[in-house]
Enzyme design. Structure first.
Site, short mmCIF file in Angstrom:
data_model
loop_
_atom_site.label_atom_id
_atom_site.label_comp_id
_atom_site.label_asym_id
_atom_site.label_seq_id
_atom_site.Cartn_x
_atom_site.Cartn_y
_atom_site.Cartn_z
CD GLN A 82 -2.60 8.40 12.30
OE1 GLN A 82 -2.00 9.03 13.14
NE2 GLN A 82 -3.91 8.45 12.18
N GLY A 83 2.29 6.68 9.47
CA GLY A 83 3.59 7.02 8.91
C GLY A 83 4.62 5.93 9.07
CG ASP A 84 5.64 4.30 12.53
OD1 ASP A 84 6.65 4.96 12.25
OD2 ASP A 84 5.02 4.45 13.59
CB SER A 85 2.48 1.95 6.51
OG SER A 85 1.24 1.91 7.16
CG ASP B 158 -0.02 -3.99 2.77
OD1 ASP B 158 0.42 -3.49 1.72
OD2 ASP B 158 -0.28 -3.33 3.80
CG HIS C 138 -0.39 0.27 2.51
ND1 HIS C 138 -0.20 -0.70 3.47
CD2 HIS C 138 0.04 1.43 3.06
CE1 HIS C 138 0.33 -0.14 4.55
NE2 HIS C 138 0.48 1.15 4.32
#
Length: 250
Positions: free
Chosen positions: A204-207, A113, A66
Site C-alpha cells: 500500500q502506497g507504492d501504486s 491503469d 488510479h
C-alpha cells in the site's frame, strides 16, 4: 503508491476493482537511496503522499491512472516530490500542470491503469533526479526474471509507512499463472504484467511506481491481493502496451 485491496468476507485483496483505495509500500525490501533510483518520485495529493511515479523527461512523470483519477480534483491539487531518499523532506517540488489519464481507464476494474503527468516547471537533472528509459516495442521478459520495485509504501500488509525509500527484487510471473491466481478477483489481460512472491512485493502506497529491469520502466504498480501473500503477485500495467499513449503525451 496505492495498491487497491479487495475486501471479501474476512479476506483483504489489494485489487482495485470496485473496492476502497488503500496505500501500498515495499514488503521484504531494504533501505535504499535516491542515488540508486533517481527516476522515482512521490506523488502528493493535497500535500499527502499517495503514490509513486517515474520521471521520463524534464517535464513528464509516468504513474497509474488510479493515483490521479479524482473527478473533484484538478492538476493543481497534485505535487511531485523528486530527488529525495525521504518521503517527508529534502528534494524538489513541482506543481502538476496537466493530467493525461488513459481514455479507456476503468476506475472499477482498473483496466488501462496508466497516466502521464506534466509539471509546470521542468526538473533540473543531476545525481538525484534522472529520467528512466522506456522499453522498445518488442521488449519481452521471461517468467522468473528478477526486476526491481521501489517506493515509500507500507512495510507489510496494513502495516506502517516508511519515510525512507525502500527497494526489493521481485520475480516476474507469467500471465497465465497470474490469471489462475486472480480468477475470482479480476481478469489478467495482455496489458498486465505480474511480479512478486511470498515475502517480497509492492504494498500500500507504492501504486504508480515503476517496475524496473535493465534501466527501463517495464511496469506500473496497479493492484493485487494483499501484500506479498503467497501465490498472489502484484499486477502491473505493462508499459510496452502503452508506448503510443505515453509518447503522445511527452
Amino acid at each position: 503508491m496505492w495498491k487497491f485491496i479487495f475486501v471479501a468476507v474476512t479476506v483483504a485483496v489489494t485489487v482495485r476493482a470496485g473496492v476502497p483505495r488503500t496505500e501500498t509500500r515495499i514488503v521484504g525490501g531494504t533501505d535504499t537511496t535516491i542515488l540508486q533510483h533517481p527516476y522515482i518520485v512521490s506523488i502528493r495529493k493535497l500535500n499527502e503522499h499517495t503514490c509513486g511515479g517515474s520521471i521520463l523527461d524534464t517535464r513528464t512523470v509516468l504513474t497509474a491512472a488510479h493515483c490521479v483519477y479524482y473527478p473533484h480534483l484538478t492538476a493543481a491539487d497534485f505535487i511531485i516530490h523528486a530527488g529525495s531518499t525521504y518521503r517527508l523532506n529534502d528534494g524538489e517540488y513541482r506543481t502538476v500542470s496537466e493530467l493525461h489519464v488513459h481514455p479507456d481507464y476503468d476506475d472499477w476494474t482498473l483496466e488501462y491503469d496508466i497516466a502521464v503527468l506534466k509539471v509546470a516547471t521542468g526538473f533540473a537533472f543531476g545525481s538525484t533526479i534522472q529520467p528512466i528509459r522506456l522499453p522498445s516495442e518488442d521488449f519481452k521478459i521471461e517468467h522468473g526474471t528478477l526486476a526491481s520495485v521501489a517506493g515509500w509504501g507500507t512495510l507489510y500488509y496494513q502495516g506502517p509507512s516508511t519515510n525512507h525509500l525502500q527497494h526489493v527484487l521481485v520475480p516476474v510471473v507469467r500471465n497465465s499463472q497470474c490469471g489462475m491466481a486472480y480468477q475470482n478477483f479480476g481478469t489478467i489481460w495482455s496489458f498486465h504484467l505480474c511480479a512478486g512472491g511470498s515475502g517480497v512485493d509492492a504494498c500500500q502506497g507504492d501504486s504508480g511506481g515503476p517496475l524496473v529491469y535493465d534501466g527501463q520502466v517495464i511496469g506500473i504498480v496497479s493492484w493485487g491481493y494483499g501484500c506479498a501473500f503467497n501465490g498472489y503477485p502484484t499486477v502491473y500495467t505493462r508499459v510496452t502496451e502503452f508506448l503510443d499513449f505515453i509518447r503522445g503525451n511527452l
